[in-house]
Design a protein around this motif. Sequence first.
Motif, PDB file in Angstrom:
ATOM      1  N   ILE A 156       0.855  -1.183   0.000  1.00  0.00           N
ATOM      2  CA  ILE A 156       0.000   0.000   0.000  1.00  0.00           C
ATOM      3  C   ILE A 156       0.895   1.237   0.000  1.00  0.00           C
ATOM      4  N   LYS A 157       0.374   2.317  -0.561  1.00  0.00           N
ATOM      5  CA  LYS A 157       1.179   3.523  -0.785  1.00  0.00           C
ATOM      6  C   LYS A 157       1.821   4.026   0.506  1.00  0.00           C
ATOM      7  N   GLU A 158       1.065   4.110   1.585  1.00  0.00           N
ATOM      8  CA  GLU A 158       1.588   4.669   2.826  1.00  0.00           C
ATOM      9  C   GLU A 158       2.732   3.815   3.374  1.00  0.00           C
ATOM     10  N   LYS A 159       2.587   2.488   3.299  1.00  0.00           N
ATOM     11  CA  LYS A 159       3.640   1.612   3.792  1.00  0.00           C
ATOM     12  C   LYS A 159       4.878   1.717   2.915  1.00  0.00           C
ATOM     13  N   LEU A 160       4.683   1.842   1.608  1.00  0.00           N
ATOM     14  CA  LEU A 160       5.793   1.983   0.681  1.00  0.00           C
ATOM     15  C   LEU A 160       6.594   3.245   0.978  1.00  0.00           C
ATOM     16  N   ILE A 161       5.895   4.359   1.172  1.00  0.00           N
ATOM     17  CA  ILE A 161       6.573   5.626   1.474  1.00  0.00           C
ATOM     18  C   ILE A 161       7.283   5.547   2.820  1.00  0.00           C
ATOM     19  N   ASP A 162       6.596   5.013   3.828  1.00  0.00           N
ATOM     20  CA  ASP A 162       7.163   4.910   5.172  1.00  0.00           C
ATOM     21  C   ASP A 162       8.454   4.102   5.149  1.00  0.00           C
ATOM     22  N   LYS A 163       8.442   2.973   4.477  1.00  0.00           N
ATOM     23  CA  LYS A 163       9.611   2.104   4.462  1.00  0.00           C
ATOM     24  C   LYS A 163      10.757   2.706   3.644  1.00  0.00           C
ATOM     25  N   THR A 164      10.432   3.353   2.536  1.00  0.00           N
ATOM     26  CA  THR A 164      11.482   4.003   1.746  1.00  0.00           C
ATOM     27  C   THR A 164      12.115   5.145   2.533  1.00  0.00           C
ATOM     28  N   TYR A 165      11.266   5.925   3.188  1.00  0.00           N
ATOM     29  CA  TYR A 165      11.743   7.030   4.029  1.00  0.00           C
ATOM     30  C   TYR A 165      12.658   6.494   5.125  1.00  0.00           C
ATOM     31  N   ALA A 166      12.224   5.417   5.785  1.00  0.00           N
ATOM     32  CA  ALA A 166      13.014   4.833   6.866  1.00  0.00           C
ATOM     33  C   ALA A 166      14.335   4.289   6.337  1.00  0.00           C
ATOM     34  N   GLY A 167      14.289   3.636   5.173  1.00  0.00           N
ATOM     35  CA  GLY A 167      15.505   3.066   4.610  1.00  0.00           C
ATOM     36  C   GLY A 167      16.521   4.122   4.225  1.00  0.00           C
ATOM     37  N   PHE A 168      16.057   5.184   3.576  1.00  0.00           N
ATOM     38  CA  PHE A 168      16.984   6.226   3.146  1.00  0.00           C
ATOM     39  C   PHE A 168      17.509   7.017   4.340  1.00  0.00           C
ATOM     40  N   LEU A 169      16.643   7.298   5.305  1.00  0.00           N
ATOM     41  CA  LEU A 169      17.105   7.955   6.531  1.00  0.00           C
ATOM     42  C   LEU A 169      18.146   7.099   7.245  1.00  0.00           C
ATOM     43  N   ALA A 170      17.842   5.816   7.399  1.00  0.00           N
ATOM     44  CA  ALA A 170      18.729   4.931   8.142  1.00  0.00           C
ATOM     45  C   ALA A 170      20.062   4.753   7.420  1.00  0.00           C
ATOM     46  N   MET A 171      20.048   4.746   6.092  1.00  0.00           N
ATOM     47  CA  MET A 171      21.299   4.696   5.341  1.00  0.00           C
ATOM     48  C   MET A 171      22.180   5.880   5.721  1.00  0.00           C
ATOM     49  N   ASN A 172      21.591   7.068   5.743  1.00  0.00           N
ATOM     50  CA  ASN A 172      22.356   8.278   6.053  1.00  0.00           C
ATOM     51  C   ASN A 172      22.731   8.360   7.525  1.00  0.00           C
ATOM     52  N   ILE A 173      21.894   7.825   8.394  1.00  0.00           N
ATOM     53  CA  ILE A 173      22.244   7.751   9.813  1.00  0.00           C
ATOM     54  C   ILE A 173      23.461   6.846   9.998  1.00  0.00           C
ATOM     55  N   GLY A 174      23.446   5.694   9.329  1.00  0.00           N
ATOM     56  CA  GLY A 174      24.577   4.780   9.425  1.00  0.00           C
ATOM     57  C   GLY A 174      25.863   5.405   8.913  1.00  0.00           C
ATOM     58  N   ILE A 175      25.766   6.112   7.798  1.00  0.00           N
ATOM     59  CA  ILE A 175      26.950   6.783   7.236  1.00  0.00           C
ATOM     60  C   ILE A 175      27.485   7.821   8.218  1.00  0.00           C
ATOM     61  N   ARG A 176      26.583   8.609   8.783  1.00  0.00           N
ATOM     62  CA  ARG A 176      26.989   9.661   9.729  1.00  0.00           C
ATOM     63  C   ARG A 176      27.579   9.060  11.006  1.00  0.00           C
ATOM     64  N   LEU A 177      27.029   7.941  11.448  1.00  0.00           N
ATOM     65  CA  LEU A 177      27.535   7.296  12.655  1.00  0.00           C
ATOM     66  C   LEU A 177      28.921   6.710  12.419  1.00  0.00           C
ATOM     67  N   GLY A 178      29.118   6.071  11.252  1.00  0.00           N
ATOM     68  CA  GLY A 178      30.364   5.371  10.999  1.00  0.00           C
ATOM     69  C   GLY A 178      31.500   6.236  10.503  1.00  0.00           C
TER      70      GLY A 178
END
Length: 700
Positions: free
Chosen positions: A4-26
């Motif tokens: 569903i659209k909302e779940k797709l957006i939520d998960k993409t948002y979380a994935g891209f945010l978490a990618m950048n969080i990991g980069i910033r942390l490491g």
Amino acid sequence: MELIKEKLIDKTYAGFLAMNIGIRLGAPVEPTVWTSDRIERAYGDITDYVKNFKNFAADDDVNGPVYFLRALDDGDYTKNLKACDVAQTWLNYSREGIGMFWWGGYGVSTEHTAYLNLKNGINPPKSGSIETNGIIRAQQIGGQIFIDTWGFVWPGNPKKASEYATTAASVSHDGEGLYGASFIAACIAKAYVCDDIFEIINTGLEFIPKTSIYAKVTNAVINFYNNHSNNWRECLAYLQENFGYDKYKGVCHIIPNAGVCIMAMLYGKEINRAIEIATMAGWDTDCNAGNVGSIMGVKDGLDAIKKCYRKPINDFIVLSGISGYLNILDIPTYVKELVCWAYKLKKEEVPKEIETIKGNIHFDFELPGSTHGFRVSNTNQTQINNSSEYSHSGKSSLRITYDRMKRGEASRIYYKPFYRREDFDDERYSPAFSPTAYSGQTVSMYIYSDKFSGASDFIITPYIRNSNTKELIFLKSITLEEKVWTKIEYTIPDLNGCVCDEIGISLESNSRIRAYDYGFLYLDDFEIKGKSNYSIDMSKQSKEFSTITPFSINHGAWDIEDNYLTVMCLEHAEAITGNYYAKDIEITNTIRIDSGNCALLALRVQGAQRGYYGGFYKNSLVIGKTVNGKFEIIKEKKHIIKNEKEYNVIFKCKDNIISLYIDNNLELTCEDNSYKYGMIGLSMQDGGRTSFKTLNVKEI
């Protein structure tokens, strides 16, 4: 789509945010001097960022995923991805030798090697092959660190994610490098429809050879975990002994780091602990934490991300490609773009609410928790957060909490359309910036007041800030009516050759003496659009980030001398700026050719490989274009160039008509429809030395 659209957006948002969080942390512990023992000794058990940044500068681990995905924008996305399309993004969006990735030398850096191969006509997959570059260079970690977005645009379809990621990675890598690309992208895609990390990892294994070393290290970590699931450091010791850097040569081999990624996901179980383990393990910390963040972020969703990791990101990252405009990335807008691609690649209609108009700013605060990079100047008395209490046109808005503000106190709530060196702690990957907003454009927003104590005549004043002088330019103040959405609209004023780096409102208390203001403001539908009309006074610019504000420089020696922007080169040099999506535009400049016989203005420049050029070239007046980096003359007229003479040059694009004026005389006009939009700039397509004065820019 299946999701569903909302779940797709939520998960993409979380994935891209978490990618950048990991980069910033490491990133702070990425250098190889930081072994796992030293990281533990210095920081103990990591549960938060180890460094506070004013703003986190650019990183190759996000440059690649964002810029190389532009192969979809620039190619024919209705057909399967081709490696040659991705190769063009390498050549088009990189400033040679600066930013984007590690320019460690030919034969040393895999990416630098691949870039020079491409530049010299060695096309993919040979550009990244073992045959061309040798097994060590072809199997470094870059195969998997630049491919996260291929997983995001194929949600729930690991087969396609694997296929696209492998194709993209073949530009620079081969062998185990390709397997890493396939594995990580497939895991990201699978995580949209599965929350079992074992099943996600096993899905990734389906798309690489069972006999590969990548499969071997993955299965070895799984087996170790099944027998020793309590202590990840025991697993790390096993990896160091059996799959360490001493066994896999090169600067940063993929296999040891693949083992860390698997270990971090199994032992971490959830997003936060997984990126922490990936960081504490050492080796290529920002790459590993970034890849792990993408997979686990999609799996776990936004609510799982700790506030201490998400808040400092503030929906904003910077890049270091050739376009300064594209280097300022608003995460929610980009997430919508990723989701749009997911629909388009599956040949489904894109929902209207996630479509974006490229070239305009529109922040609707609809994605859960989104702030679009907004900031406050007075953090003691004002705070911002996303809220679903009130919205002008959707479900949520930006809530501004003001607490104990008294007469004469104020706070600015603003968006930053431009950044300077002083905004950063370091110069990682040399970002370069062009503003995302200009004089002449219209700013609008809606404000809602919910005051619960204090004076009724709270003062709201729209403003902008001059990036050079730091002067706050206030416009007409207004008094808000309670419980009503009020539209604020104004034009960005002329800044006399400078650009602005803050756009927003000033919130000022007008309470009685000894009284305090408490309450909420809500900001929604923030927009910047319309035609720009501005100038860039060269005497007011600065040398920063291996460039000159507000340009991105590619090749040549550039400097500021006697109110001119000067350039000296042997073959080619270019300085570009402006809105990447500008269409009909006119630029004017006073040019002095000091030596040689070339000086050009540029329009609709889409990177290092594409754009229109008008001016002086080899004893002719010309209108030309670059096609795949090669300069082609469209129309020319013989003209004897006089060195040291100042020429007033006007270069103009309107629809498909391109015109060149010299000293107010129309000299050349032609029709061409190769490029519909792009940046502006100053260029040399031949050797010499030229001086450019104030650049005047007007959209028409």
